[in-house]
Every structure is written in C-alpha cells, then in structure tokens.
Design a protein around this motif. Structure first.
Motif, PDB file in Angstrom:
ATOM      1  N   ALA A 209       7.297  -7.354  58.514  1.00  0.00           N
ATOM      2  CA  ALA A 209       7.382  -5.902  58.662  1.00  0.00           C
ATOM      3  C   ALA A 209       8.364  -5.284  57.673  1.00  0.00           C
ATOM      4  O   ALA A 209       8.404  -4.081  57.484  1.00  0.00           O
ATOM      5  CB  ALA A 209       7.808  -5.538  60.084  1.00  0.00           C
ATOM      6  N   SER A 210       9.175  -6.116  56.995  1.00  0.00           N
ATOM      7  CA  SER A 210      10.155  -5.605  56.033  1.00  0.00           C
ATOM      8  C   SER A 210       9.585  -5.689  54.619  1.00  0.00           C
ATOM      9  O   SER A 210       8.498  -6.192  54.399  1.00  0.00           O
ATOM     10  CB  SER A 210      11.452  -6.418  56.126  1.00  0.00           C
ATOM     11  OG  SER A 210      11.242  -7.737  55.658  1.00  0.00           O
ATOM     12  N   THR A 211      10.328  -5.219  53.661  1.00  0.00           N
ATOM     13  CA  THR A 211       9.918  -5.338  52.262  1.00  0.00           C
ATOM     14  C   THR A 211      11.044  -5.979  51.474  1.00  0.00           C
ATOM     15  O   THR A 211      12.205  -5.863  51.811  1.00  0.00           O
ATOM     16  CB  THR A 211       9.601  -3.959  51.645  1.00  0.00           C
ATOM     17  OG1 THR A 211      10.746  -3.125  51.777  1.00  0.00           O
ATOM     18  CG2 THR A 211       8.390  -3.339  52.292  1.00  0.00           C
TER      19      THR A 211
ATOM     20  N   ALA B 196      11.952  -9.130  52.767  1.00  0.00           N
ATOM     21  CA  ALA B 196      13.386  -9.346  52.909  1.00  0.00           C
ATOM     22  C   ALA B 196      13.682 -10.152  54.169  1.00  0.00           C
ATOM     23  O   ALA B 196      14.521 -11.056  54.163  1.00  0.00           O
ATOM     24  CB  ALA B 196      14.128  -8.023  52.927  1.00  0.00           C
ATOM     25  N   ARG B 197      12.996  -9.799  55.249  1.00  0.00           N
ATOM     26  CA  ARG B 197      13.156 -10.517  56.518  1.00  0.00           C
ATOM     27  C   ARG B 197      11.767 -10.989  56.943  1.00  0.00           C
ATOM     28  O   ARG B 197      11.195 -11.824  56.305  1.00  0.00           O
ATOM     29  CB  ARG B 197      13.827  -9.615  57.541  1.00  0.00           C
ATOM     30  CG  ARG B 197      15.265  -9.252  57.133  1.00  0.00           C
ATOM     31  CD  ARG B 197      16.003  -8.489  58.191  1.00  0.00           C
ATOM     32  NE  ARG B 197      16.240  -9.276  59.388  1.00  0.00           N
ATOM     33  CZ  ARG B 197      17.323  -9.990  59.642  1.00  0.00           C
ATOM     34  NH1 ARG B 197      18.281 -10.015  58.773  1.00  0.00           N
ATOM     35  NH2 ARG B 197      17.441 -10.674  60.753  1.00  0.00           N
TER      36      ARG B 197
ATOM     37  N   TYR C 223      12.231 -13.841  54.685  1.00  0.00           N
ATOM     38  CA  TYR C 223      13.676 -13.965  54.523  1.00  0.00           C
ATOM     39  C   TYR C 223      14.089 -14.165  53.072  1.00  0.00           C
ATOM     40  O   TYR C 223      15.006 -14.922  52.762  1.00  0.00           O
ATOM     41  CB  TYR C 223      14.246 -15.049  55.457  1.00  0.00           C
ATOM     42  CG  TYR C 223      14.205 -14.572  56.887  1.00  0.00           C
ATOM     43  CD1 TYR C 223      15.204 -13.759  57.394  1.00  0.00           C
ATOM     44  CD2 TYR C 223      13.120 -14.868  57.700  1.00  0.00           C
ATOM     45  CE1 TYR C 223      15.139 -13.265  58.684  1.00  0.00           C
ATOM     46  CE2 TYR C 223      13.045 -14.376  58.995  1.00  0.00           C
ATOM     47  CZ  TYR C 223      14.058 -13.576  59.472  1.00  0.00           C
ATOM     48  OH  TYR C 223      13.994 -13.083  60.745  1.00  0.00           O
ATOM     49  N   CYS C 224      13.441 -13.410  52.201  1.00  0.00           N
ATOM     50  CA  CYS C 224      13.781 -13.477  50.773  1.00  0.00           C
ATOM     51  C   CYS C 224      15.192 -12.963  50.508  1.00  0.00           C
ATOM     52  O   CYS C 224      15.766 -13.282  49.467  1.00  0.00           O
ATOM     53  CB  CYS C 224      12.755 -12.721  49.950  1.00  0.00           C
ATOM     54  SG  CYS C 224      11.159 -13.568  49.918  1.00  0.00           S
ATOM     55  N   GLU C 225      15.768 -12.205  51.437  1.00  0.00           N
ATOM     56  CA  GLU C 225      17.147 -11.758  51.280  1.00  0.00           C
ATOM     57  C   GLU C 225      18.106 -12.954  51.238  1.00  0.00           C
ATOM     58  O   GLU C 225      19.211 -12.835  50.723  1.00  0.00           O
ATOM     59  CB  GLU C 225      17.543 -10.797  52.405  1.00  0.00           C
ATOM     60  CG  GLU C 225      17.624 -11.449  53.770  1.00  0.00           C
ATOM     61  CD  GLU C 225      17.886 -10.468  54.901  1.00  0.00           C
ATOM     62  OE1 GLU C 225      17.759  -9.244  54.693  1.00  0.00           O
ATOM     63  OE2 GLU C 225      18.208 -10.939  56.010  1.00  0.00           O
ATOM     64  N   SER C 226      17.674 -14.110  51.732  1.00  0.00           N
ATOM     65  CA  SER C 226      18.493 -15.329  51.726  1.00  0.00           C
ATOM     66  C   SER C 226      18.055 -16.323  50.655  1.00  0.00           C
ATOM     67  O   SER C 226      18.582 -17.439  50.601  1.00  0.00           O
ATOM     68  CB  SER C 226      18.411 -16.027  53.091  1.00  0.00           C
ATOM     69  OG  SER C 226      18.807 -15.174  54.128  1.00  0.00           O
ATOM     70  N   ARG C 227      17.089 -15.933  49.823  1.00  0.00           N
ATOM     71  CA  ARG C 227      16.600 -16.854  48.792  1.00  0.00           C
ATOM     72  C   ARG C 227      17.748 -17.266  47.888  1.00  0.00           C
ATOM     73  O   ARG C 227      18.560 -16.447  47.471  1.00  0.00           O
ATOM     74  CB  ARG C 227      15.500 -16.201  47.958  1.00  0.00           C
ATOM     75  CG  ARG C 227      14.878 -17.159  46.927  1.00  0.00           C
ATOM     76  CD  ARG C 227      13.798 -16.488  46.093  1.00  0.00           C
ATOM     77  NE  ARG C 227      14.298 -15.421  45.257  1.00  0.00           N
ATOM     78  CZ  ARG C 227      14.926 -15.601  44.090  1.00  0.00           C
ATOM     79  NH1 ARG C 227      15.127 -16.817  43.607  1.00  0.00           N
ATOM     80  NH2 ARG C 227      15.336 -14.563  43.401  1.00  0.00           N
ATOM     81  N   ILE C 228      17.838 -18.558  47.599  1.00  0.00           N
ATOM     82  CA  ILE C 228      18.860 -19.076  46.694  1.00  0.00           C
ATOM     83  C   ILE C 228      18.487 -18.636  45.282  1.00  0.00           C
ATOM     84  O   ILE C 228      17.351 -18.843  44.836  1.00  0.00           O
ATOM     85  CB  ILE C 228      18.962 -20.610  46.810  1.00  0.00           C
ATOM     86  CG1 ILE C 228      19.394 -20.990  48.235  1.00  0.00           C
ATOM     87  CG2 ILE C 228      19.935 -21.162  45.777  1.00  0.00           C
ATOM     88  CD1 ILE C 228      19.341 -22.474  48.522  1.00  0.00           C
TER      89      ILE C 228
END
Length: 140
Positions: free
Chosen positions: A137-139, A133-134, A115-120
């Motif tokens: 299975a995502s990148t 990103a999630r 869940y790096c898409e939500s990294r502060i």
C-alpha cells in the motif's frame, strides 16, 4: 498484488531434517528487504510467497520457532538453521514460505519488493518489479 498462480510442490531445509509440501493459490510473491528478514536469513533480501495456511504441511521433522513480532512467528530447522516459514497468529491470514527452500524455487517468482526503505545500499536486484517503501500500500 494478487497473482492467479497455483503451486503444488515440496521443499525443505539444507540438511534434509525438515520437508514440507505446499499446494493451492499463491496470493503474493515478493522480495522482502526488512531488517528482520535480513537478520533472520543472513541475506540482504528474502524471496517469499504466500498461500493459505491450509495449503502448507510438514512431511518430515518439527521446526524450531522464533517469535520475531507480536503478530507472527518464524519457523526454521533447529539442526541447520534454514529459515522456512513466516506464520501469522491469525489463522485467516496467509502463511509465507521462503521461496529458496522449495525444491524448485522457479515455481514462485517474485512479483514486487517490500520494505525497500530498509534495502541495503550496496544490494539491488536487476528487475523492473514494483517497489514499496513498506508494504504494497506504500510507495518507494
């Protein structure tokens, strides 16, 4: 992202009201940057590891439970608030333990980030671990 590491350890909450034991194969170990983990823990990321639910047992105390999604619950100490476990409703799924609540957190080092898409933006770790990103299975 499977690991071949096993664990046999104990942990618990900040105030000592809840103690637990973990044993068995660690199937995953990572950092989670999702907003739910951030809000649950009050931290920018949570280190966690997963194992079969049969490898986890409470030794002392009864956790509070919060349903944070339609598929799982989070267990915590009702006295001090320490976030302990993410438990899937499906008993065949893994159970995730907050690594920092182990007596020796070094036993389950993270192997990737989710869940790096939500990294502060102002927070990052100094490592070269894979980032997604999630889920794995995502990148990112």
């Amino acid at each position: 992202m499977a690991t071949e590491k096993t664990i046999n350890a104990e942990g618990g909450c900040l105030c000592g009201a809840i103690r637990y034991r973990v044993s068995g194969a660690i199937t995953e170990s990572a950092y989670c940057h999702c907003r739910t983990c951030q809000r649950q823990s009050g931290a920018p990321a949570v280190a966690w590891f997963a194992l079969a639910p049969s490898g986890f047992s409470y030794l002392k105390g009864e956790p509070g439970v919060y349903r944070a999604s339609d598929r799982a619950r989070r267990e915590f100490c009702s006295t001090c608030g320490s976030y302990l476990v993410f438990r899937e409703d499906d008993p065949e799924e893994t159970l995730s333990v907050n690594t920092a609540t182990l007596d020796d957190p070094a036993l389950a080092p993270p192997e990737f980030h989710i869940y790096c898409e939500s990294r502060i933006g102002w927070f990052d770790t100094a490592d070269d671990l894979p980032r997604f990103a999630r889920g794995p299975a995502s990148t990112a």
